[in-house]
Design an enzyme around this catalytic site. Structure first.
Site, PDB file in Angstrom:
ATOM      1  CB  ALA A  33      -9.379   5.146 -10.081  1.00 48.75           C
ATOM      2  CD  GLU A 121     -23.921  13.697 -23.455  1.00 49.14           C
ATOM      3  OE1 GLU A 121     -25.021  13.749 -22.898  1.00 49.14           O
ATOM      4  OE2 GLU A 121     -23.409  14.670 -24.046  1.00 49.14           O
ATOM      5  CE  LYS A 123     -17.698  11.944 -15.196  1.00 47.33           C
ATOM      6  NZ  LYS A 123     -16.548  12.837 -14.974  1.00 47.33           N
ATOM      7  CB  CYS A 418       1.824  20.228  18.744  1.00 48.07           C
ATOM      8  SG  CYS A 418       1.062  18.664  19.270  1.00 48.07           S
ATOM      9  CB  CYS A 451      -2.095  19.743  18.027  1.00 44.90           C
ATOM     10  SG  CYS A 451      -1.472  19.224  16.411  1.00 44.90           S
TER      11      CYS A 451
END
Length: 785
Positions: A33, A121, A123, A418, A451
């Protein structure tokens, strides 16, 4: 960059990471969700701002890339995902779009409208797979992957007991692709975890992870011992139609031995669909397998074809998801992660809690604006939602439970990776000669490629399949190279030695030599591929192609000023500034010099395109300067009156008033009274001269690209070039390359193994070329192979 563009970039980066963890690693980090919310937020923003859509956006695309451990399979017909609905209103809106798309009577509050027939149907929560049958025999199994390219798991799918190795009966098409879900029942999942515990092995968090992990074992003997099951939900490529309805297709597949859902049902109209959804929802816990919603599809195949597809989903199907699951837990801390662009993102560390059967310990917080919106403090009790049964989300703070020692969430002053300074982004809105600056929601590490986190992500993008396509350099390998100090920029990849690579974990002599060979093989990228690989903000594959095709050389792309770049299709001023700023950066310029010094030879470079060079006029140029109060009409009046940029800039008041009303005349004089505006305008005009595209320059004859306005389709296997290469060559001639055949298709290129696309092309009487004829077509138009 404005707030919308910044948010779109954040959403794309985050969704790409979630896609990778879910589809590639089988280690989902957030609930469905929450992923759906992020995806729909991105989708809504892109619908509101279509100029910001890029080809590499998660909305354009499905899932993530295939695992390198398996060979790759290209899906003839893409395995698209479905749009989602979470409430009745969205479902009724879907039904309205379907009804309008089919031009059926809508009815009114008293009824009277046409009721569309839908298949219904559950899922299933498993792994989507494709099964290819030739003459009734199973010859290949593949995962969905990114929707276009999946993983070849043929050996493993043969071990799933309810997948027929040979179809029963007779009458099946010579070529038939069956699509469905491999899943694990609740009972099978419990047995597997019990067995794993007894053996001291790893247990799985849920049946979906167990099924995906089992099906993608490199040792098929392990897969054979796992309680996997298959359920068919549709077909892909097929040499001839089976039935005229979706349910008819499934029932015929069942007759041929293919398992289908026992809950499959036909619904007449949206109200029966909603009744089915409520019924399945009430029986969800008693079903022998996990489901996360219901799939509804327009039953008529003819209607499906009439409705067609969006970029990543069919218009004739939708998944109605079940409500999210929520639990209370404690926020123990907030840590900060660093992404490829330097974005420093807060991540919630939670007291572990089970939500919908999965232990949740982390949740994304997106950015500090989200933290402020929630009013979040460390130590708070929070509501965690695992919506759609995948991605965890902090949805609310229970303020009445806040402890006395709760402390605020503070952005680090130094990068946690860093140590470089962290600064808040500024959003710059450019419009009509003015710049409006505001604070953004994102904080960034200024360390750039110094970094480690940014460097790793930049190199992962650089070597990816659609960029430099260096096979064998996965995420873990890149991390090792950076951590060992062997790679400090993309250019360092081309200086790697055998001795350096062979000492890395996971590399042996053969794999090291293969990697070095792949690096050498990548030294001749097309200009478009190279531009995309550089990772320029807001520049996806399509924009990179436009830059390469229009400007023609890396030198011109690097030099192009923002106002010149805005002559490119779909490049606005904000993106133009991003491109220009990237190439102005000394570090980026040095990386490009180093890459060329290491022997990279950029292909497909040439002259400025005739269409681009002919795109300028003085009136259009003045309009692009964004002078306050002066639109296209006023700009053209200035051009007609004065005839040159210098004359406009130096015009006296009386002459200016003869061309424009007083307010606009004042605006023009005030604009050019600012030295910086004069300099930018003169610099842009000089570049137009240098590029040979000034309105006074001698124009090339623009005949147009030979295939402009024509749509081509590629199908089957090409032996002399990949489909991507064929697509690039067609696009260089101005063609649009589509994924499906229609009456508007100009030509179909059909290689060996061509299936339903070739059948449909023949039925429509379209022009069809085999590969040899296609090669002759390309060479006849001067396209090098």
């Amino acid at each position: 960059m404005n707030a919308v563009e910044t948010r779109i970039l954040e959403l794309r980066t985050e969704l790409d990471q979630h896609n990778y963890r879910y589809h590639v690693l089988d280690e989902p980090s957030i609930p469905d969700a929450e992923y759906d919310r992020l995806f729909h937020e991105l989708k809504a923003l892109e619908e509101q701002h279509p100029e910001l859509v890029t080809s590499d956006s998660p909305t354009q695309r499905v899932g993530s890339v295939a695992l390198s451990a398996f060979s790759q399979v290209r899906h003839e017909i893409p395995m698209l995902s479905l749009g989602n609905a979470f409430d009745e209103t969205t479902m009724r809106e879907f039904d309205r779009r379907v009804t309008e798309g089919l031009d059926l009577p809508m009815g009114d509050l008293l009824g009277g409208g046409a009721a569309v027939e839908y298949s219904c149907e559950p899922k299933l929560d498993g792994l989507a797979v494709s099964l290819l049958y030739q003459d009734g025999m199973l010859v290949r199994g593949a995962t969905r992957g990114d929707g276009t390219t999946g993983e070849d798991i043929s050996v493993n799918v043969r071990t799933v007991r309810n997948i027929p190795l040979k179809l029963q009966g007779s009458g099946w098409p010579p070529l038939l692709e069956v699509r469905g879900e491999v899943y694990m029942s609740k009972a099978g999942f419990e047995r597997l975890n019990a067995t794993q515990l007894e053996a001291g092995g790893k247990t799985f968090a849920n049946p979906r992870n167990a099924a995906a992990g089992s099906l993608r074992q490199l040792d098929s003997r392990i897969t054979a011992n796992r309680p996997l099951e298959f359920c068919c939900y549709g077909i892909g490529q097929v040499t001839s139609d089976i039935a005229d309805t979706h349910i008819g297709n499934l029932k015929q597949l069942k007759a041929w031995g293919m398992p289908i859902s026992r809950e499959l049902k036909l619904a007449h109209g949206i109200d029966e669909c909603l009744d089915y959804y409520r019924d399945i929802g009430e029986r969800r816990d008693s079903l022998p397998y996990e489901i996360d919603g219901v799939v509804f599809k327009v039953n008529s195949i003819a209607s499906q074809r009439e409705l067609g597809f969006r970029a990543r989903e069919p218009r004739w199907a939708i998944a109605h998801k079940f409500p999210a699951s929520e639990e209370l837990t404690e926020l123990l801390d907030v840590e900060f992660q660093v992404g490829r662009t330097g974005a420093v993102t807060p991540v919630a560390r939670l007291k572990p809690v089970k939500v919908a059967g999965v232990t949740v310990a982390n949740a994304t917080l997106h950015n500090m604006d989200e933290v402020a919106r929630l009013g979040l403090m460390i130590g708070d009790t929070v509501i965690i939602r695992r919506a759609g049964d995948v991605i965890p989300q902090v949805v609310q703070v229970v303020t009445e439970r806040r402890p006395d020692n709760a402390r605020p969430v503070e952005v680090p002053q130094q990068c946690p990776v860093c140590g470089s300074h962290v600064e808040r982004t500024q959003l710059i809105k450019r419009s009509k000669g003015r710049e409006t600056v505001s604070e953004g929601a994102v904080y960034r590490c200024v360390g750039r490629l110094a970094c480690g986190a940014q460097l790793k992500q930049a190199i992962i993008h650089f070597v990816s399949r659609r960029a430099m396509d260096i096979e064998g350099l996965g995420e873990k390998s890149v991390e090792q190279l950076v951590d060992e100090g062997l790679v400090g920029s993309p250019a360092d990849l081309y200086a790697l030695t055998f001795e350096q690579v062979v000492d890395l974990e996971g590399f042996a002599e053969l794999s090291s030599r293969n990697l070095l060979a792949a690096i050498v093989d990548s030294k001749k990228p097309s200009l478009a591929r190279f531009i995309y690989a550089l990772g320029i903000p807001d520049v996806g594959e399509e924009t990179a192609k436009v830059l390469a095709r229009s400007l023609g050389s890396l030198e011109r792309v690097q030099a192009a000023l923002p106002h010149v770049l805005t002559y490119l299709p779909d490049v606005g001023l904000e993106v133009a500034h991003e491109i220009h700023s990237f190439f102005e950066d000394p570090h980026n310029r040095q990386v490009i010099k180093d890459l060329l010094r290491h022997g990279l030879q950029i292909q497909d470079q040439g002259e400025l395109s005739a269409e681009f060079s002919a795109s300028t006029t003085l009136g259009g140029f003045l309009d692009k300067l964004h002078i306050p109060s002066v639109g296209p009409g006023g700009a053209q009046k200035l051009a007609d009156k004065f005839g040159s940029l210098e004359a406009v800039m130096d015009a006296d008041w009386l002459d200016m008033r003869q061309a424009l009303p007083e307010k606009q005349a004042n605006a023009v004089r005030e604009f050019f009274a600012i030295a910086a505006n004069r300099e930018q305008a003169l610099a842009a005009e000089q570049q137009l001269r240098d590029f040979g595209m000034h309105w006074q320059s001698e124009k090339k004859v623009v005949e147009g690209l030979p295939e402009a306005g024509h749509t081509w389709v590629l199908t089957g296997s090409l032996e002399l070039m990949s489909r991507d290469v064929a697509k690039d060559k067609l696009e260089s001639l101005g063609a649009k390359v589509a994924g499906s055949v229609s009456a508007k298709t100009h030509c179909v290129v059909a290689g060996p193994g061509a299936g339903s696309k070739l059948t449909k092309a023949n039925e429509l009487g379209l022009k069809v070329l085999d590969e040899q004829a296609f090669v002759e077509f390309l060479t006849g138009h001067g396209v090098a192979l």
